[in-house]
Write a protein that holds these residues in place. Structure first.
Motif, PDB file in Angstrom:
ATOM      1  N   SER A 292       0.808  -1.208   0.000  1.00  0.00           N
ATOM      2  CA  SER A 292       0.000   0.000   0.000  1.00  0.00           C
ATOM      3  C   SER A 292       0.843   1.261   0.000  1.00  0.00           C
ATOM      4  N   THR A 293       2.160   1.145  -0.243  1.00  0.00           N
ATOM      5  CA  THR A 293       3.019   2.317  -0.276  1.00  0.00           C
ATOM      6  C   THR A 293       2.852   3.036  -1.610  1.00  0.00           C
TER       7      THR A 293
ATOM      8  N   ARG B 245       5.052   5.077   4.855  1.00  0.00           N
ATOM      9  CA  ARG B 245       3.763   5.419   5.436  1.00  0.00           C
ATOM     10  C   ARG B 245       3.919   6.589   6.395  1.00  0.00           C
TER      11      ARG B 245
ATOM     12  N   ASP C 282       5.659   6.514  10.175  1.00  0.00           N
ATOM     13  CA  ASP C 282       6.464   5.307  10.389  1.00  0.00           C
ATOM     14  C   ASP C 282       7.933   5.688  10.237  1.00  0.00           C
TER      15      ASP C 282
ATOM     16  N   GLY D 140       2.137  -2.856   3.568  1.00  0.00           N
ATOM     17  CA  GLY D 140       2.743  -1.604   3.161  1.00  0.00           C
ATOM     18  C   GLY D 140       4.141  -1.382   3.678  1.00  0.00           C
TER      19      GLY D 140
END
Length: 761
Positions: free
Chosen positions: A118-119, A139, A142, A574
């Motif tokens: 999902s990055t 993300r 993070d 991700g």
């Protein structure tokens, strides 16, 4: 005309004796041009003319320029890996999707969006610039993902706000990245076109002054239009690359795709297929792989699929119309290269082992059975010398047994001591295997006023109040005159509480064997006979030895065996999947020593043996370190807290890593967030580095005479006074002496009588 003749009184000089002493010319004639090797090399260096010296200097400059240009041309070209760019926004007002939209211009090149995880990442192919980029981002929030991706990024693109540059979160991120080591970076400002025209120039000037503190002599680029995005891409392609030492000697890969094939025996473990570009060094299938945050693994084989991001796809022309038709390179070459798909398979005999600890042999230290002659000789020696038997506490060494008193009150060692003090300096070697009981005994108790009750500590704890209390506690600790002072326990005898300690006459010169009284588990770690020479030999082999395997720039698929299914799940959520190849011995466990300094942004007290998160080079792991002084001596004093004024050495059990490597220490807060507490570098891998814990027992002077003093509250029973009688003491003013005798019978009246030498203050 008659010639002049010298008279009888003329001075007569001695004739030159040429046969006894030879000059340099005669020696060269006799040698016939033969010269020693050292003289010949020195002569060649010195006898270069100015023209030759200038020519040689120009050749060296030309070679360096060609090396830089070759590296710059290979990165992002058709033969090299894509230029990996990590985009890091430093302010909350930065719009990352807007920046990616400007960079994903179809007029510039072809865009391939990321389909894994999902990055936000995409590949940009630009045939006009003959370059290909791989833009990635972590993300939001993070920090560990940003640090891990910065370890493998070729360039970091920082996005700044036109008014403030970066906020507190961005400043914290910059501090971590600077401590870890920055690769090549570029600064871009987003949103400056949204300001009024009159304020744009002033905003750029203020931002340039603010940026100079962290990035001196760096230009600011704009990122608001398509034209500015193209200029930014040209700047990224033409930048000189900066190197990180810990990754240049290892092969590494940023995963573009991953697949998991569970094993037949267990569905939770299987083979992980990682696809990506090889960077750094050539990757051999027999070496080990380290997946950041997951562990070390072995490889089965390496496949060589078709590069999915070719810069110039193959073009086939139709014979009828002559029109160019672009075909998919994968479909066109699958049949031709079906046999060449497997690049290399692992050889079980040459493959590196995953063994991390030594299996100790309990019989390794045993001796052979003595002969009859040796037994008879030992019996004769026993008859001549009487054997002394002493009752000693459990865990006492032979050296400590010499200090134990006999029944008549005399010690086995020397009886006279010419220097003492009314404070006992006792040291102990700190080991990681300290039991929970010992840790509870080493903890200090703090008295609380009667106004504080237990009902204040309910489920909703006031974190701000506790933080203030911890800050006061730290200030008290720093202001103490004797940081190693410990109260003598009253419920446990001092001779039992401090039975593992010993008295040292001098902390610097007193001998201490590093192999003495080691725990049994200490035999499970690995130790180098000479760590420095091993490191030099391995680095030299990397530079000179040719390794067979996947070359730098190849798109390959790695088959990693015995990988848990949580790794692929972590990647699909991700998180970045990054792998590094390990050098020889780097999978083994040993003792790591790291020089760290306190980060100025964190003021919370950090006690030794607290669990911290380490970023050491390319690794990330948890450990409970010991802190000690950073000195050149053979013994290093144990520090109970990580102080803010000096650099300390953090010692942990961990996997072997060859320096240079940066070190970052994080502490997990009660709310789950991680705060940076210290930064530094890896010092060495040395299990023999001695960390000595010092304890100071102090007392209150009751009566003071000329050469004698009576001290109270140092010990609370007669046996303890007699036990510590051989230990040297020292006063605050430097007078030295020894304990003469205990006085009194009751616990409060029992005091040691100290006799002092005539040494001056």
């Amino acid at each position: 005309m008659a010639a002049h003749r010298s008279g009888p009184l003329k001075q007569q000089n001695k004739a030159h004796k040429g046969g006894r002493h030879r000059g340099r010319g005669s020696a060269q004639r006799d040698g016939k041009g033969r010269l020693a090797l050292k003289v010949l090399s020195r002569k060649v260096r010195k006898e270069l003319s100015r023209v030759d010296q200038r020519h040689r200097a120009s050749q060296l400059r030309k070679q360096k320029k060609e090396a830089v240009l070759a590296e710059k041309r290979q990165l992002g070209s058709k033969d090299g890996p894509p230029h990996q760019v990590l985009v890091v926004p430093l302010h909350d007002r930065i719009s990352l999707p807007e920046a990616f939209r400007l960079l994903q211009d179809k007029d510039t090149g072809t865009v391939h969006l990321n389909e894994w995880g999902s990055t936000h990442s995409f590949v940009l192919l630009c045939p006009r610039l003959k370059h290909r980029w791989y833009f990635t981002s972590a993300r939001p929030g993070d920090l560990h993902a940003v640090l891990d991706m910065a370890k493998v990024a070729d360039t970091i693109l920082f996005l700044l706000d036109p008014l403030e540059g970066w906020d507190s979160t961005g400043d914290y991120c910059l501090s971590c990245l600077f401590a870890q080591g920055l690769p090549t970076y570029t600064l871009a400002v987003q949103g400056i076109s949204g300001l009024p025209p009159r304020k744009q120039i002033d905003a750029r000037k203020k931002l340039s002054k603010a940026v100079e503190k962290r990035f001196p002599d760096d230009k600011l680029l704009l990122l608001d239009t398509q034209q500015e995005a193209q200029m930014l891409l040209r700047q990224l392609a033409n930048q000189k690359q900066r190197h990180l030492a810990f990754r240049d000697r290892r092969a590494y890969m940023f995963a573009h795709a991953a697949d998991f094939v569970p094993s037949e025996e267990n569905n939770l473990v299987g083979t992980l297929k990682i696809s990506g570009y090889i960077r750094g060094q050539t990757l051999n299938v027999n070496s080990l792989l380290h997946i950041i945050g997951q562990g070390d693994f072995q490889m089965k084989q390496i496949d060589a699929p078709i590069d999915p991001f070719l810069l110039n796809p193959r073009v086939v022309k139709s014979q009828d119309s002559g029109a160019a038709m672009e075909i998919c390179a994968v479909d066109a070459v699958v049949d031709m290269e079906e046999d060449l798909k497997v690049l290399m398979k692992a050889d079980p005999e040459r493959q590196e082992s995953l063994q991390t600890e030594v299996i100790p042999d309990p019989m390794e230290g045993e001796q052979t059975w003595p002969t009859e002659e040796e037994l008879n000789e030992a019996n004769d020696c026993l008859k001549e010398s009487s054997k002394v038997v002493k009752k000693v506490p459990k865990g006492t060494s032979s050296y400590q047994a010499e200090w134990i008193l006999d029944e008549d009150g005399e010690s086995g060692g020397e009886d006279e001591y010419d220097d003492t003090e009314h404070e006992d300096f006792i040291e102990e070697e700190s080991q990681d295997e300290s039991s929970e009981k010992e840790e509870e005994e080493e903890c200090e108790t703090m008295t609380i006023g009667e106004s504080v009750h237990h009902d204040l500590y309910d489920e909703n704890v006031d974190e701000e109040a506790e933080e203030k209390m911890l800050e006061k506690y730290k200030q008290e600790r720093l202001q103490e005159m004797f940081p190693d002072e410990v109260d003598t326990p009253r419920d446990v005898a001092a001779r039992i509480r401090f039975q593992k300690y010993r008295g040292l006459k001098s902390f610097r010169t007193s001998p201490w064997d590093p192999k003495e009284n080691l725990p049994q588990d200490y035999a499970r770690i690995f130790q180098f006979q000479n760590f420095t020479n091993t490191r030099k030999r391995i680095f030299k082999e990397i530079e000179e030895k040719e390794v067979e395997g996947a070359e730098v720039g190849w798109y390959v698929t790695l088959h990693v065996s015995e990988v848990p299914i949580s790794v692929i799940e972590y990647f699909k959520r991700g998180a970045p999947l990054i792998v590094f190849s390990l050098l020889p011995h780097e999978q083994k466990m040993s003792v790591l020593n790291m020089v760290v300094s306190r980060h100025p942004g964190n003021t919370e007290p950090v006690k030794a043996k607290e669990e911290l998160i380490f970023h050491c080079g390319f690794r990330r792991f948890r450990a409970s370190p010991l802190f000690s002084q950073h000195t050149a001596a053979d013994k290093h004093k144990f520090q109970r807290f990580l102080t803010a004024d000096v650099a300390l050495v953090a010692t942990v059990y961990g996997p072997i890593t060859f320096p240079p490597a940066s070190v970052l220490l994080f502490k997990q807060n009660s709310n789950g967030m991680h705060s940076l507490i210290a930064t530094g570098h890896l010092l060495s891998v040395d299990p023999d580095r001695m960390v000595i814990k010092r304890v100071v027992l102090s007392g209150h002077p009751f009566k003071i005479f000329t050469k004698m003093a009576v001290v109270r509250y140092m010990f609370f029973n007669r046996e303890d006074v007699l036990w510590f009688k051989p230990v040297e003491l020292r006063t605050k003013w430097g007078r030295r002496g020894h304990i003469k005798e205990p006085l009194g019978k009751r616990m409060w009246d029992l005091v040691p009588c100290l006799g002092f030498s005539s040494a001056t203050k």
